[in-house]
Write a protein that holds these residues in place. Structure first.
Motif, PDB file in Angstrom:
ATOM      1  N   ASP A 167      32.236  41.902  67.190  1.00 42.14           N
ATOM      2  CA  ASP A 167      32.305  43.178  66.464  1.00 42.14           C
ATOM      3  C   ASP A 167      32.717  42.963  65.014  1.00 42.14           C
ATOM      4  O   ASP A 167      32.176  43.603  64.096  1.00 42.14           O
ATOM      5  N   GLU A 168      33.695  42.075  64.811  1.00 40.94           N
ATOM      6  CA  GLU A 168      34.132  41.795  63.439  1.00 40.94           C
ATOM      7  C   GLU A 168      33.007  41.184  62.616  1.00 40.94           C
ATOM      8  O   GLU A 168      32.814  41.533  61.438  1.00 40.94           O
TER       9      GLU A 168
ATOM     10  N   VAL B  61      34.231  39.637  72.443  1.00 38.36           N
ATOM     11  CA  VAL B  61      33.633  40.898  72.011  1.00 38.36           C
ATOM     12  C   VAL B  61      34.204  41.347  70.674  1.00 38.36           C
ATOM     13  O   VAL B  61      33.485  41.810  69.784  1.00 38.36           O
ATOM     14  N   ARG B  62      35.520  41.193  70.528  1.00 37.56           N
ATOM     15  CA  ARG B  62      36.162  41.582  69.264  1.00 37.56           C
ATOM     16  C   ARG B  62      35.651  40.723  68.112  1.00 37.56           C
ATOM     17  O   ARG B  62      35.385  41.223  67.007  1.00 37.56           O
ATOM     18  N   ILE B  63      35.488  39.423  68.342  1.00 43.26           N
ATOM     19  CA  ILE B  63      34.988  38.539  67.288  1.00 43.26           C
ATOM     20  C   ILE B  63      33.561  38.943  66.885  1.00 43.26           C
ATOM     21  O   ILE B  63      33.214  38.999  65.696  1.00 43.26           O
TER      22      ILE B  63
ATOM     23  N   ARG C 249      39.043  34.818  75.995  1.00 45.52           N
ATOM     24  CA  ARG C 249      38.721  35.835  76.982  1.00 45.52           C
ATOM     25  C   ARG C 249      37.495  36.625  76.525  1.00 45.52           C
ATOM     26  O   ARG C 249      37.115  36.592  75.367  1.00 45.52           O
ATOM     27  N   GLN C 250      36.916  37.350  77.446  1.00 46.48           N
ATOM     28  CA  GLN C 250      35.730  38.132  77.132  1.00 46.48           C
ATOM     29  C   GLN C 250      36.038  39.203  76.091  1.00 46.48           C
ATOM     30  O   GLN C 250      35.226  39.466  75.195  1.00 46.48           O
ATOM     31  N   GLU C 251      37.232  39.802  76.207  1.00 49.43           N
ATOM     32  CA  GLU C 251      37.611  40.830  75.228  1.00 49.43           C
ATOM     33  C   GLU C 251      37.717  40.238  73.823  1.00 49.43           C
ATOM     34  O   GLU C 251      37.304  40.864  72.834  1.00 49.43           O
ATOM     35  N   ASP C 252      38.270  38.997  73.728  1.00 51.76           N
ATOM     36  CA  ASP C 252      38.386  38.363  72.419  1.00 51.76           C
ATOM     37  C   ASP C 252      37.000  38.048  71.840  1.00 51.76           C
ATOM     38  O   ASP C 252      36.765  38.211  70.631  1.00 51.76           O
TER      39      ASP C 252
ATOM     40  N   ASP D 187      29.799  41.625  63.164  1.00 52.31           N
ATOM     41  CA  ASP D 187      28.828  42.690  62.910  1.00 52.31           C
ATOM     42  C   ASP D 187      29.298  43.621  61.800  1.00 52.31           C
ATOM     43  O   ASP D 187      28.505  44.027  60.930  1.00 52.31           O
ATOM     44  N   ASP D 188      30.598  43.957  61.806  1.00 58.62           N
ATOM     45  CA  ASP D 188      31.139  44.829  60.758  1.00 58.62           C
ATOM     46  C   ASP D 188      31.039  44.167  59.396  1.00 58.62           C
ATOM     47  O   ASP D 188      30.679  44.801  58.387  1.00 58.62           O
TER      48      ASP D 188
END
Length: 278
Positions: free
Chosen positions: A99-100, A95-97, A90-93, A102-103
């Motif tokens: 972000d991780e 985005v979370r990946i 999904r798009q949310e997943d 990038d972090d």
């Protein structure tokens, strides 16, 4: 006559080998055809390929090729599974990946920056420590020269005072020392006695004593400093040279590029004063 002509013919035929019977090829064919006589081209090809005749080198190459192909197949399947998983996420997943990732990248950059800063600090502290030791050694040498505990050499002058009548007194020589100090003298030695900050001169009969050490004529001053400043300071009108010459003493001043002051004083430990850093 006719019998004699026939006799050689019979003799020759007896010597020749027996003729091969005309039925011999038929006998060979009666023995049966060879195993390959009735095979087709395809059957001969199969017989040439099976059973296979494989050498050891060919077997090793085959195994390596099989392993390489298997690894490529696994890698392709893994990438396909990963791509399939990302395509189905999904798009949310997603985005979370991101972000991780990038972090994690930021954490690695911060860690790199911290390590570089530590390296610079260590290098700077090492350089500062080395510079501090260098400055401390230089300061110790300078203080040793002023205290008279180490020898010194450098440009300067040599002043010789010849007083055959013994009219030169201690205060006159002390004036000469003070004038030399005011002109920039960094190290002074009088007849083998090192002159320091606490040096005192006294009259001793027709001679002079420096810090309790009696010196004899001629009085020789070895002075380290800038010759262009030291010599004029002694020869100013009404200065040291004129004062000594009035006492009928002879004064000579010589410049030199190398004056050695090697008379030493023992290091004295103060009785009460201590370093404030202790």
């Amino acid at each position: 006559m006719g019998e004699h002509e026939k006799e050689p013919e019979h003799r020759l035929r007896r010597e020749l080998p027996a003729e091969v019977p005309a039925t011999a090829p038929e006998a060979e064919s009666a023995a049966g055809p060879t195993p390959e006589a009735g095979l087709t081209g395809r059957e001969r090809l199969v017989q040439g390929l099976w059973p296979p005749r494989v050498s050891r080198a060919q077997l090793i190459v085959a195994v390596l090729l099989f392993g390489l192909g298997f690894g490529l197949a696994v890698q392709v399947a893994s990438n396909s599974d990963s791509d399939s998983a990302l395509r189905g996420a999904r798009q949310e997943d997603l985005v979370r990946i991101l972000d991780e990732l990038d972090d994690r990248t930021q954490r690695l950059e911060d860690e790199k920056t911290g390590l570089e800063k530590q390296s610079q600090e260590l290098q700077s502290s090492s350089d500062q420590a080395a510079e501090a030791r260098k400055q401390t050694a230089e300061k110790e040498r300078q203080l040793g020269i002023l205290a008279g505990t180490v020898a010194a050499q450098g440009p300067g002058i040599t002043m010789t005072v010849d007083d055959p009548k013994g009219t030169v007194q201690a205060d006159m020589l002390l004036d000469a020392i003070q004038e030399l100090r005011a002109a920039g003298a960094e190290a002074i030695q009088v007849d083998g006695v090192r002159v320091i900050a606490g040096t005192y001169l006294t009259d001793s009969g027709k001679s002079v004593s420096v810090d309790g050490n009696k010196i004899t004529q001629p009085f020789v001053f070895k002075v380290i400093g800038k010759p262009q400043d030291l010599e004029p300071a002694l020869n100013i009108p009404g200065g040291v040279v004129q004062t000594l010459e009035k006492e009928q003493a002879t004064v000579t001043v010589e410049r030199s590029t190398k004056i050695v002051v090697d008379a030493l004083r023992p290091a004295k430990q103060p009785d009460y004063a201590r370093s404030s850093s202790q």
